[in-house]
Motif scaffolding. Structure first.
Motif, PDB file in Angstrom:
ATOM      1  N   LYS A   6       0.944  -1.423   0.159  1.00  0.00           N
ATOM      2  CA  LYS A   6       0.123  -0.259   0.062  1.00  0.00           C
ATOM      3  C   LYS A   6       0.997   1.131   0.223  1.00  0.00           C
ATOM      4  CE  LYS A   6      -4.192  -1.507   2.663  1.00  0.00           C
ATOM      5  NZ  LYS A   6      -4.302  -2.037   3.475  1.00  0.00           N
ATOM      6  N   LEU A   7       1.706   1.279   0.667  1.00  0.00           N
ATOM      7  CA  LEU A   7       2.820   2.696   0.647  1.00  0.00           C
ATOM      8  C   LEU A   7       2.939   2.731  -0.660  1.00  0.00           C
ATOM      9  CD1 LEU A   7       4.467   2.174   4.390  1.00  0.00           C
ATOM     10  CD2 LEU A   7       2.705   3.504   3.734  1.00  0.00           C
ATOM     11  N   SER A   8       3.625   1.644  -1.139  1.00  0.00           N
ATOM     12  CA  SER A   8       4.486   1.643  -2.699  1.00  0.00           C
ATOM     13  C   SER A   8       3.538   2.693  -4.089  1.00  0.00           C
ATOM     14  CB  SER A   8       4.996  -0.152  -3.482  1.00  0.00           C
ATOM     15  OG  SER A   8       5.486   0.095  -2.399  1.00  0.00           O
ATOM     16  N   ALA A   9       2.363   2.848  -3.086  1.00  0.00           N
ATOM     17  CA  ALA A   9       1.488   3.398  -4.512  1.00  0.00           C
ATOM     18  C   ALA A   9       1.698   4.761  -3.764  1.00  0.00           C
ATOM     19  CB  ALA A   9       0.120   2.930  -4.008  1.00  0.00           C
ATOM     20  N   LEU A  10       2.233   4.926  -3.347  1.00  0.00           N
ATOM     21  CA  LEU A  10       2.082   7.069  -2.853  1.00  0.00           C
ATOM     22  C   LEU A  10       2.849   6.868  -3.095  1.00  0.00           C
ATOM     23  CD1 LEU A  10       0.900   6.057   0.921  1.00  0.00           C
ATOM     24  CD2 LEU A  10      -0.592   6.195  -0.770  1.00  0.00           C
ATOM     25  N   ASP A  11       3.621   8.920  -2.461  1.00  0.00           N
ATOM     26  CA  ASP A  11       4.320   9.295  -2.966  1.00  0.00           C
ATOM     27  C   ASP A  11       5.406   9.524  -1.691  1.00  0.00           C
ATOM     28  OD1 ASP A  11       3.256  11.336  -1.146  1.00  0.00           O
ATOM     29  OD2 ASP A  11       2.726  12.700  -3.362  1.00  0.00           O
ATOM     30  N   TYR A  12       6.440  10.345  -1.455  1.00  0.00           N
ATOM     31  CA  TYR A  12       6.965  10.244  -0.468  1.00  0.00           C
ATOM     32  C   TYR A  12       6.784  11.133   0.631  1.00  0.00           C
ATOM     33  CZ  TYR A  12      11.021   9.513   2.047  1.00  0.00           C
ATOM     34  OH  TYR A  12      12.266  10.213   3.233  1.00  0.00           O
TER      35      TYR A  12
END
Ligand SMILES: *Cc1c(COP(=O)(O)O)cnc(C)c1O
Length: 497
Positions: free
Chosen positions: A45-51
């Motif tokens: 899920k974090l991978s789909a977000l930006d920094y």
């Protein structure tokens, strides 16, 4: 979540108290009581977000007494207002030869310290409002070169704070010195000391924990805190970029979700690599954490033998931000691997004899997680040259230590796990050594002539904040002795108390 001291785990305080105080009264460092965990599903899920999204998510697991609005505003203020020269904040550059470089120096002072010091002042303001309303927070910093500038830039003109930086007079690069001595802002001070980084750090730690100094500040409605990596608020933002790098390895197809990676970290005070360790403890799949040192190889010896021994010559090298013999944050790893009783015993021994040896269990735990190596200045330069000639990638001296130690590690172990190397500074911060590495002798060029030559020879651009230093006025020129009373006098004079 509560935070405990590495030297006394019956002390339990909140995240904002740990950030406001910086260091525990008995000299211990604050650590989270338990490490929050991330599942592979969470990582996906974090991978789909930006920094920015990743940072908000990870930081909220640790700073549990901050509201969502407070976290959002700290993160956005630090990473979403254009102070980083990459929209990815900490971009991952995939090179040939199985190396992935995590560029942590895209912030305003061109070293990885910005990753934490752009956000720490925001944490500090929120924390102080919760725990020490009305008190002016005085940040004391000991720097081996990069923390000083990054902290000055982060805290300049932040309301209700003051900041004073001590740096070793002969232990920083000309560019680093110029960055600090030209610092703008009404609440800042900079002073050189006649000693090395360890002297500066010892002095600052002693003044922090001095009852008399604390009382004097309290009478004036002030309190000390720290922007060094002894402060938890410095470490926690660093955990984010290791998780983010793993996400980027996954997103770019370099690994499948769940595959392990190695992290290589050019190390001095053991803060940056400790953040990688916490990312691993949270659940990021990590094979080895590889600790890279320069000729000051105290950590390589410790991680390969279990004995820490600072009784040795101190070397000034071309990677000055790693010229350190007492790595403060190792204490946090020791606590994680053993107990506060043992940490007390070892820290007492370090203070009295300059050395300690950990027990077999502790050493077993540590050596299964970490590998280590070191390299000297000649090898550092040869590595800069090789990376530039073979891959057209220009790295700084600290990053080159990491790359060289990784090459050695891979050759010795045959380990081909995908690897991320933390790149900790922009090469133009160390123009002389980098120019020598790519073209040999540099003659008698001054600092800015060297910067120009380096740009010509390599076709790379000097970042504006460094290039612009040339026209800035030098504001700070004082030098003090390394004893505590001399350092205290500088502090009290600056504060006018
Ligand atoms: C501070 C610094 C390091 C060392 O990081 P630690 O967290 O102290 O181990 C390495 N490289 C550069 C460029 C630095 O500024």
């Amino acid at each position: 979540m509560n935070y405990v001291s590495t030297r006394c785990d019956s002390i339990k305080i909140s995240a904002s108290q740990a950030i406001t105080k910086g260091i525990s009264d008995e000299g211990g460092l604050f650590v989270p009581e338990t490490i929050p965990s991330l599942s592979l599903n969470d990582i996906e899920k974090l991978s789909a977000l930006d920094y920015v999204g990743r940072a908000k998510s990870v930081l909220s697991l640790f700073l549990t007494d901050f509201t969502k609005e407070e976290i959002d505003s700290c993160v956005e203020g630090a990473y979403a207002t254009g102070s980083f020269s990459s929209k990815d904040v900490a971009p991952l550059v995939n090179l040939d030869d199985g190396i992935n470089i995590l560029e942590l120096w895209r912030g305003p002072t061109c070293a990885f310290k910005d990753m934490a010091l752009q956000i720490l002042p925001r944490f500090m303001t929120v924390s102080a409002a919760k725990t020490a309303k009305g008190t002016k927070i005085i940040i004391l910093v000991a720097t081996s070169g990069d923390t000083g500038k990054a902290a000055l830039e982060g805290f300049k003109d932040v309301e209700n704070t003051g900041i004073l930086v001590f740096y070793p007079n002969d232990g920083v690069s000309p560019m680093q010195k110029l960055q600090m001595c030209t610092q703008e802002g009404a609440n800042v001070g900079v002073c050189a000391i006649e000693g090395n980084f360890d002297d500066a750090q010892n002095g600052v730690k002693n003044i922090f924990t001095s009852k008399q100094a604390a009382e004097k500040l309290a009478e004036n409605n002030m309190a000390f805190s720290s922007a060094n990596s002894i402060n938890w608020g410095r470490l926690v933002p660093q955990i984010v970029y290791y998780i983010s790098a793993y996400c980027d390895m996954f997103r770019s197809g370099k690994i499948a979700l769940g595959d392990k990676v190695n992290f290589v970290v050019p190390t001095g005070n053991f803060g940056n690599i400790l953040a990688a360790y916490y990312a691993k403890e949270m659940g990021v799949p990590v094979n080895k954490l590889i600790c890279a040192s320069n000729k000051n190889s105290v950590l390589t010896d410790f991680l390969t033998t279990g004995t820490y021994d600072r009784n040795r010559d101190f070397y000034t090298t071309i990677s000055p931000s790693m010229d350190i013999l007492i790595s403060s944050n190792l204490e946090r790893l020791l606590y994680s691997a053993s107990s506060s009783e043992k940490v007390n015993e070892w820290m007492k021994s370090l203070k009295e004899t300059g050395r300690y040896t950990v027990d077999a269990d502790t050493f077993g735990y540590i050596s299964s997680a970490f590998a280590a190596g070191f390299c000297d200045d000649d090898m550092t330069k040869a590595t800069i040259n090789k990376l530039f000639k073979e891959q057209n990638y220009l790295c700084d001296t600290h990053t080159a230590v990491g790359v060289k130690v990784y090459y050695d590690y891979r050759e010795q172990t045959g380990d081909t796990t995908p690897t991320v190397i933390a790149s900790t500074a922009n090469p133009f911060k160390f123009s002389k050594a980098v120019l020598e590495a790519v073209q040999g002798d540099t003659g008698n060029l001054d600092e800015f002539a060297m910067v120009e030559r380096l740009a010509e020879v390599t076709g790379k651009e000097c970042p504006a904040p460094l290039a612009n230093l040339r026209n800035k006025e030098v504001r700070f020129t004082s030098v003090c002795k390394k004893d505590i009373p001399s350092m205290e006098k500088v502090i009290f004079d600056m504060l006018g108390i």
